[in-house]
Enzyme design. Structure first.
Site, PDB file in Angstrom:
ATOM      1  N   GLY B 157       0.813  -1.217   0.000  1.00 28.60           N
ATOM      2  CA  GLY B 157       0.000   0.000   0.000  1.00 28.60           C
ATOM      3  C   GLY B 157       0.842   1.262   0.000  1.00 28.60           C
ATOM      4  O   GLY B 157       2.043   1.236  -0.272  1.00 28.60           O
ATOM      5  N   ASN B 195       6.523   0.570   2.725  1.00 27.20           N
ATOM      6  CA  ASN B 195       5.904  -0.198   1.655  1.00 27.20           C
ATOM      7  C   ASN B 195       6.693  -1.475   1.381  1.00 27.20           C
ATOM      8  O   ASN B 195       7.918  -1.462   1.392  1.00 27.20           O
ATOM      9  CB  ASN B 195       5.907   0.725   0.428  1.00 27.20           C
ATOM     10  CG  ASN B 195       5.525   0.031  -0.833  1.00 27.20           C
ATOM     11  OD1 ASN B 195       6.351  -0.648  -1.430  1.00 27.20           O
ATOM     12  ND2 ASN B 195       4.281   0.176  -1.237  1.00 27.20           N
ATOM     13  N   ASP B 196       5.997  -2.580   1.134  1.00 26.63           N
ATOM     14  CA  ASP B 196       6.729  -3.849   1.045  1.00 26.63           C
ATOM     15  C   ASP B 196       7.671  -3.935  -0.162  1.00 26.63           C
ATOM     16  O   ASP B 196       8.654  -4.661  -0.118  1.00 26.63           O
ATOM     17  CB  ASP B 196       5.789  -5.064   1.128  1.00 26.63           C
ATOM     18  CG  ASP B 196       4.653  -4.995   0.137  1.00 26.63           C
ATOM     19  OD1 ASP B 196       4.668  -4.101  -0.720  1.00 26.63           O
ATOM     20  OD2 ASP B 196       3.747  -5.844   0.227  1.00 26.63           O
ATOM     21  N   GLY B 224      -0.449  -7.529  -6.033  1.00 23.27           N
ATOM     22  CA  GLY B 224      -0.308  -6.273  -6.752  1.00 23.27           C
ATOM     23  C   GLY B 224       1.053  -6.203  -7.423  1.00 23.27           C
ATOM     24  O   GLY B 224       1.804  -7.176  -7.428  1.00 23.27           O
ATOM     25  N   HIS B 248       0.652   1.402 -10.228  1.00 27.56           N
ATOM     26  CA  HIS B 248      -0.364   2.379 -10.582  1.00 27.56           C
ATOM     27  C   HIS B 248       0.132   3.355 -11.650  1.00 27.56           C
ATOM     28  O   HIS B 248      -0.477   4.396 -11.879  1.00 27.56           O
ATOM     29  CB  HIS B 248      -0.898   3.052  -9.320  1.00 27.56           C
ATOM     30  CG  HIS B 248      -1.474   2.023  -8.381  1.00 27.56           C
ATOM     31  ND1 HIS B 248      -2.709   1.450  -8.579  1.00 27.56           N
ATOM     32  CD2 HIS B 248      -0.922   1.370  -7.321  1.00 27.56           C
ATOM     33  CE1 HIS B 248      -2.920   0.519  -7.652  1.00 27.56           C
ATOM     34  NE2 HIS B 248      -1.849   0.447  -6.887  1.00 27.56           N
ATOM     35  N   CYS B 258      -8.955  -0.294 -12.051  1.00 26.85           N
ATOM     36  CA  CYS B 258      -8.031  -0.873 -11.067  1.00 26.85           C
ATOM     37  C   CYS B 258      -8.718  -0.868  -9.705  1.00 26.85           C
ATOM     38  O   CYS B 258      -9.606  -0.059  -9.454  1.00 26.85           O
ATOM     39  CB  CYS B 258      -6.752  -0.036 -11.030  1.00 26.85           C
ATOM     40  SG  CYS B 258      -5.524  -0.619  -9.834  1.00 26.85           S
ATOM     41  N   CYS B 260      -7.662   0.340  -7.154  1.00 24.05           N
ATOM     42  CA  CYS B 260      -7.390   1.611  -6.465  1.00 24.05           C
ATOM     43  C   CYS B 260      -8.448   2.652  -6.802  1.00 24.05           C
ATOM     44  O   CYS B 260      -8.471   3.725  -6.215  1.00 24.05           O
ATOM     45  CB  CYS B 260      -6.000   2.138  -6.822  1.00 24.05           C
ATOM     46  SG  CYS B 260      -5.899   2.911  -8.452  1.00 24.05           S
ATOM     47  N   CYS B 265      -4.248   1.440 -14.822  1.00 24.60           N
ATOM     48  CA  CYS B 265      -3.055   1.101 -14.034  1.00 24.60           C
ATOM     49  C   CYS B 265      -2.445  -0.203 -14.558  1.00 24.60           C
ATOM     50  O   CYS B 265      -3.174  -1.127 -14.941  1.00 24.60           O
ATOM     51  CB  CYS B 265      -3.406   0.899 -12.565  1.00 24.60           C
ATOM     52  SG  CYS B 265      -4.084   2.361 -11.764  1.00 24.60           S
ATOM     53  N   GLU B 267      -1.259  -2.510 -12.841  1.00 27.69           N
ATOM     54  CA  GLU B 267      -1.791  -3.573 -11.999  1.00 27.69           C
ATOM     55  C   GLU B 267      -3.111  -4.134 -12.538  1.00 27.69           C
ATOM     56  O   GLU B 267      -3.398  -5.322 -12.383  1.00 27.69           O
ATOM     57  CB  GLU B 267      -2.008  -3.004 -10.594  1.00 27.69           C
ATOM     58  CG  GLU B 267      -2.052  -4.029  -9.517  1.00 27.69           C
ATOM     59  CD  GLU B 267      -2.005  -3.391  -8.137  1.00 27.69           C
ATOM     60  OE1 GLU B 267      -0.932  -2.863  -7.763  1.00 27.69           O
ATOM     61  OE2 GLU B 267      -3.018  -3.423  -7.435  1.00 27.69           O
TER      62      GLU B 267
END
Lengths: 416, 416
Positions: B157, B195-196, B224, B248, B258, B260, B265, B267
């Protein structure tokens, strides 16, 4: 690699910090330098005195102000010593070579230019022309060419700033031109070259609205679309020095053909040749290879849009949306705190309209603090030559600046 | 702002340089540290002795090798002292909380995990679960929770690493969660969050194939699409800490919707839910909110493609082309020297095929030296927790590391 003892290294870093602060402020008291840099007042005094001794700084009385009167004695400010050194800034455009000479305080002290279709010139002839213009500008500035401390060159295209190689440029007749090497044969000082959008970014960082902004991007729209970026306070160029090619960001898979040979580039929707190509049904044919004709065509297209032509307005609307999309992707990838729209084309209120802002908003990170501030900054040609001069100033080694004997890449280190 | 005398600052920088070199090399002789860092051998000896005194480094005999026998005495190597300190790395996924405890040498010494639909938990309950898992992992590592030196948290995220705020995350029930503040109430050590994909980038930089690479990007494709970037040797997060949102990036104006809320996007073409959405005519309906169902659906879709289904192959081909386009734009903007494809999904040879490589090639800067090396690195879940631990290690201040009395943001400075 650092091979000197570490106290020398620290001293040079502190010198550059003090210089940077003075450049940023114009004229500044020692105590304010200490506040801004975090150096101790004692260190600032030592460093400033060394820089005065080297002729790089000079003292100036502060203008009389109310509170200083009360204190009874005028404050002494430091400023850059204009005559400490001079550099040349060169801009190669499709139809012109421009040169300015800039003193250490950033003032222009000489200039020269030649109208020429740069790409039509054989490389040798072009290098001759650049040399002549630098010599002419130096004459006007009353500087001997061998007293120039550095030369910076701005040109469009794919330019590796580290090696000074132009891999491809619309202003050069050949690919893979080792531009800085060729010019260093004509002058005794170091020569630097970079993509003109990076140069515009340097100009904004050193002299413009990017001063003191840690993360920002500059977008230029002229014949092409250019971009430069400052992240964490330094310009970032990527692994090959070829980054920040916003104009060739793809906004559509298998989209409109671009002059670079690929498809779907932002430039193929936004650049002047792209607008005129789309306008072929409502405008007489324009010779796209001629900058003057392109300017005229764009003026005519703008007039049509103002007169209510649906086709003309649709062309500008699509371009604005595509530019907004490209800027949204810039925000999604780089998250700049500010985007500076730079260049004369941003005078065109039709292209750079609410539609661009709306598309940007609708397609960029919708969470967290507000997105980047958008600033428009119309400089004209001075942007490029001043930026090129900034490139030359930035490239000066500690040896040149501080007159040391050891050789190393001090500029790169101090800027790390 | 730096408020200490400058020799202290230099000393801490040199300590961090030596530590970084030892971490990179595993075990290294003093003379090789001097070569690699450019510090003088005398400085390295002083700094290394201080670090041994602080318990951060220890000496180790080199394994006997031929040339050392000839010289007659074994070389003494330096390595990180594993027991110097321990940090916790936490990964929040849609369906799981994982924690590892890592010692100063980067070895995992304890772990714990809980299967849970994170987004379904009220925030308080989720924080409780994270705390319990950290305490369980610490128990296994025989570390008292109050002896942890730092905690790092990875989550998907929009996360601002500077403030530790998750503006939006698919694993949190609420927007704008001040995650680090909430956890710092439960522990005595500093807590960091990111963020990961940035975390994966840190893991590659500290422990993975990004070690010693100055410019690289990491692309993760799981539920994602994520991205992180290292430019000029440091991770870059942009002005709001929200950059590097490759997922994105818009690959089409007004394109596919998407999750989001925006359109077009990357994704929306590449993530597992996007593939399954497109496969609705050839697969039974899949509950997209359930990770296990999504995995099953993807396995079924892959099997269909292998069996020659035109529809299934078309879905993977389009996804591969879109991912190639997104990576091309990454190259056009950032020009990384390497792109590391990271995560379990890159095991899927259909999606990450020649089409991706070809689209990347056809849409990125075609001039100059060859484009980025593409590396695939499949880590599994260890990627995230080790990266989170790296975040905690990176966030340690000089005060924690070197036990100084003055307070300041030393980590930020030394990393500038």
């Amino acid at each position: 690699m650092l091979k000197r003892v570490d106290s020398d290294w620290l001293r040079d870093i502190n010198r550059r910090r003090v210089l940077r602060e003075v450049r940023k402020m114009g004229a500044v008291a020692r105590v304010d330098i200490a506040d801004a840099t975090g150096l101790s007042p004692a260190t600032v005094t030592v460093v400033a005195n060394e820089l005065i001794e080297h002729g790089l700084l000079e003292e100036a009385r502060a203008e009389t102000e109310g509170d200083q009167r009360r204190r009874g004695r005028p404050r002494v400010l430091l400023r850059l010593a204009p005559g400490a050194l001079r550099v040349a800034g060169v801009k190669l455009a499709e139809h012109r070579i421009s040169v300015i000479i800039v003193d250490f305080a950033g003032e222009t002290v000489g200039e020269a230019e030649t109208a020429v279709r740069t790409r039509a010139e054989p490389l040798d002839a072009l290098i001759n022309l650049i040399e002549e213009n630098i010599r002419a500008a130096a004459r006007q500035a009353r500087v001997r060419p061998r007293d120039l401390a550095g030369i910076g060159i701005a040109l469009p295209g794919y330019v590796d700033a580290m090696s000074g190689t132009a891999w491809w440029s619309p202003v050069l007749a050949e690919p893979e031109v080792h531009l800085t090497t060729l010019l260093e044969r004509r002058f005794t000082c170091p020569v630097f070259a970079d993509n003109d959008a990076n140069i515009a970014t340097l100009a904004e960082l050193w002299f413009g609205v990017g001063q003191g902004v840690r993360n920002f991007a500059v977008v230029t729209v002229e014949h092409g679309v250019g971009m430069g970026m400052v992240l964490d306070g330094r310009i970032r160029r990527g692994a090959r020095g070829l980054g920040a090619e916003l104009g060739h960001m793809k906004v559509a898979l298998d989209g409109a053909p671009c002059r670079c040979g690929q498809r779907g580039c932002l430039e193929a929707y936004v650049a002047d040749y792209a607008l005129l190509r789309r306008a072929s049904s409502i405008l007489p044919d324009v010779d796209l290879s001629d900058p003057a004709r392109r300017r005229e065509g764009l003026t005519a297209l703008t007039a049509l849009a103002h007169d209510g032509s649906n086709e003309a307005n649709a062309i500008f609307r699509e371009a604005a949306a595509m530019l907004g999309l490209g800027m949204a992707n810039l925000v999604n990838i780089v998250d700049p705190g500010m985007i500076i729209l730079s260049g004369t084309r941003f005078r065109n209120e039709l292209l750079f309209s609410d539609i661009m802002a709306q598309t940007l908003r609708e397609n960029s990170i919708p969470f967290g603090p507000p997105g980047p501030e958008i600033r428009t900054h119309v400089w004209g040609d001075l942007l490029w030559t001043r930026g090129a001069a900034a490139l030359a100033l930035e490239g000066l080694t500690d040896d040149t600046l501080f007159g040391l004997q050891t050789t190393r890449t001090g500029a790169a280190l101090a800027g790390a």
